[in-house]
Design a protein around this motif. Structure first.
Motif: not given
Lengths: 277, 277, 277, 277
Positions: C240-265
């Protein structure tokens, strides 16, 4: 000596009943569609001996009544009608009647119905209207151009399907000598292609060359047209002179075109507002 | 050879737009009131030279149109009208049109409007209708008898206040020789008692003896009346004989009575359903 | 011997009451926003000795509860919170709970409230929650991206205005030694520029360098993040061998950015659907 | 030097989005019922090892939370609960939250949910709550007493049917040694009489003597109770004396009685308002 009832006081005692009215404001920034449908028009059309499959007098009267609605009510940008139904589309940003659904739909239903009786004679001449007809209505909201165009496409597809069926059905009866029961039987399970084929091979009729009014229904829009009128002008030397004056005027114009594809909308880019405005 | 478009497929692609319709079913076990109001009837009445303060032809036409609505639509138990408005009350337990508010109000508005044009001649004779008039409508729900009676009382109190004002106003103008501006001025701030007094002492008019139609408006209800018709019967000896046959028939009858007090309701106990049924 | 009541029959007799429920389906193809507001949170924050002008524990608990809502309810694409309010945006095409407004808003309100109590300890430690808090909610529909973005901008502009005011107010009190009445007086009629100036010249505070959490509020979105976990694999030789596995997962992330301007979008193009789809 | 954005101006530019909110005022003079239902409580009850067929801790917690709602929200006159559902009835004339349906139902859902977590320990002691539970809600209007009583009867009939079934089912499993599949099979098609008979003849259980809490559910109403407290009074001679003072106080009281028949309502005539008021 007459007794003075305190009528204002009495009235104010009852006025609380106004609070039972509910607010039915239409969601902002959506197209408001009011569709009218004739009530019991199958019976109505038989009692008034409408020509089958289409009666041009009846279609003309529907369109005349719809035009009366458009000219009377602000903010209708397009209307589409076929058979005994007509749909009226208010612009997205309309604030007419404060966007109250009940006011919008009852006024459309009322204006259309009174016009139908009022203009009857223009289309049916001496043939009398036997009783006052009824139309019922509804309001539907569409948030974007795609949804609105799909609504109008849905109604025109409905027009196409019904008219193709009715054209073949009545050709089989009127020219083919079938009874209505036999014609119905003959058409059971047939596809559009089959119906086109019956018309073409048995009656030498190319459906696509039939009247566009019948195949496509009627689309009413506002269009600017140049109009030339003659005006009398007073010249400095006190003489008068007739001068032709050309002005651009908005008028309701009727089209019998395809409104499912893009061409109509590209040719009339002003009807729809931009989605993300 | 004509090309067969797959029209049914096309139509089904658009059919999703039906889901944008919303359900507007009226709450069960409530009276449903549809009220219509004339659109711009001030102008309409001037253009058609209505008699002031009341035009009996116009009031008759309103009532004729309302009767047409009652006879056409099921489940209306009472209607009340005055000036250019008419209210129609559907019975609490009505399931007509599945209680859908939009259908109920548009159908009432439509039937009333087409009837108004249809019956115009019966009341205005050769005087032409200049254009198709419009009415707008609304729906209000009342959960109990008290609320419904208060609604009707509110409309009749409104009739009373307006008619008293208009009667004095036009008497001052027509018999007193005042201008309309002077009459308006004269009436500013007066109470019902003052108005009655002006009529009585200056013009010898007892307001309470004025026409009930004008003072109380028009209430339409269904009533059973005996009707006698003559029928031909074949006798056993092959002879024929005319026999009078009396049947009880439901008919729409008009009243110009007070509907604020209890008497009218006690005399017609079948109009309202019990509250706790 | 027990008596068997015919209970099913009894129940069916009452079942008609279900028909009194009304349909409150949200219009299709619109964003559905549910906003929650704390009930009497002014008092709540005083009784629980919240730090002024911002209590990071309280803000953290709000965000934790909002995250719980997003993880529990499908179809929320973005949430924005500040102070004692949080807005949740369901995607345009969501059919969750058949788009029934009452279900959507009560479930959000319920999940948020139970989470608030459940996670209290994580943020307030041993300080006890004195009583169960309440939040009320509402549903608003927005037909297009511009409207939705303007809604979120409106809430963030509100955050900005309140936070700037509160920051100056509590600085005047806590560092400037003013009473709350004096501070209120001092700020009467001041513009944003004046408030920035007070902070800068009197207290050497550059407002724009204050905490983004306080100035911009909290925006929650779903993001794909790579996650590496260690997995045991069996090799062909039975080792047996331990192997690192990378997966992409959807997670809820928090931002404290400006959402009035276009950049965030522009940086998160997947949040909004195309308008004309 | 910090830049002063014109934030108030910015905010007012976005404020138009408020107009997208719709009015959802409940029809006047109707009882407003808010019913909550546990979300996925089948799973929740298994994960928290609820006793079958009834868990008194869970029922106690539901009632405690409902009591918290009644004490917090004005105008709730009666509440009825069973299993994982609870219904709250606002009085007919309530103007709480301006009768806005969304506010009423979200506040009830929120207060109930936060209370459920807050009081968990009082009923489940050291057994931990594994995650924050959710409840969804709805609003239904009833115009008259008969309709409201039929609604409550419907819920209690539902309680009866479910509890009888569950009692027999779990008796067959727990005392009769059947598997759940066998018990289900055994009960297929049985009537209430059959179920009573199984309990009586096979297990010597008289269903009607089972716990009223389980058979009838829980009804919460406001009741006046005399309460005696001891007050210290200062006598004229400066001495102090303890005096018992009896006051009448409104309290929420729980009943487990039949609410289908008339007796309960005759004993508590103040709950319902007169229909025709």
């Amino acid at each position: 000596r007459p007794f003075a009832t305190s009528s204002n006081m009495a009235k104010s005692k009852f006025e609380y009943v106004r609070n039972f009215e509910t607010d039915d404001t239409c969601l902002r920034n959506c197209y408001i569609v009011v569709r009218l449908d004739g009530r019991n028009f199958h019976k109505f059309s038989e009692q008034h001996v409408f020509t089958k499959p289409n009666d041009n007098r009846a279609l003309g009267l529907m369109t005349r009544s719809a035009r009366s609605v458009m000219e009377e009510l602000e903010d209708i940008i397009i209307a589409y009608g076929q058979s005994d139904e007509f749909s009226f589309v208010f612009k997205r940003s309309s604030t007419w009647f404060k966007r109250r659904a009940s006011k919008l739909m009852t006024h459309v239903a009322s204006q259309f119905s009174s016009s139908y009786v009022f203009y009857w004679k223009e289309f049916f001449g001496e043939q009398p209207l036997l009783y006052p007809p009824g139309f019922d209505g509804r309001v539907v909201l569409y948030p974007c151009n795609r949804n609105l165009r799909d609504y109008l496409s849905w109604r025109q597809a409905d027009c196409h399907i019904n008219n193709l069926y009715n054209t073949v059905f009545w050709t089989l009866v009127q020219k083919g000598g079938l009874t209505t029961a036999q014609a119905e039987d003959r058409l059971k399970g047939t596809l559009a292609a089959d119906k086109n084929e019956i018309l073409f091979s048995e009656f030498d009729i190319n459906y696509n060359k039939e009247s566009a009014l019948h195949r496509k229904g009627t689309t009413l829009i506002w269009e600017k047209r140049d109009e030339t009128v003659t005006k009398r002008l007073k010249l400095p030397n006190e003489e008068e002179k007739e001068v032709p004056v050309t002005r651009s005027r908005r008028r309701v114009e009727a089209h019998h075109s395809d409104i499912i594809g893009d061409q109509f909308w590209e040719e009339h880019p002003d009807i729809l507002e931009n989605d993300n405005s």
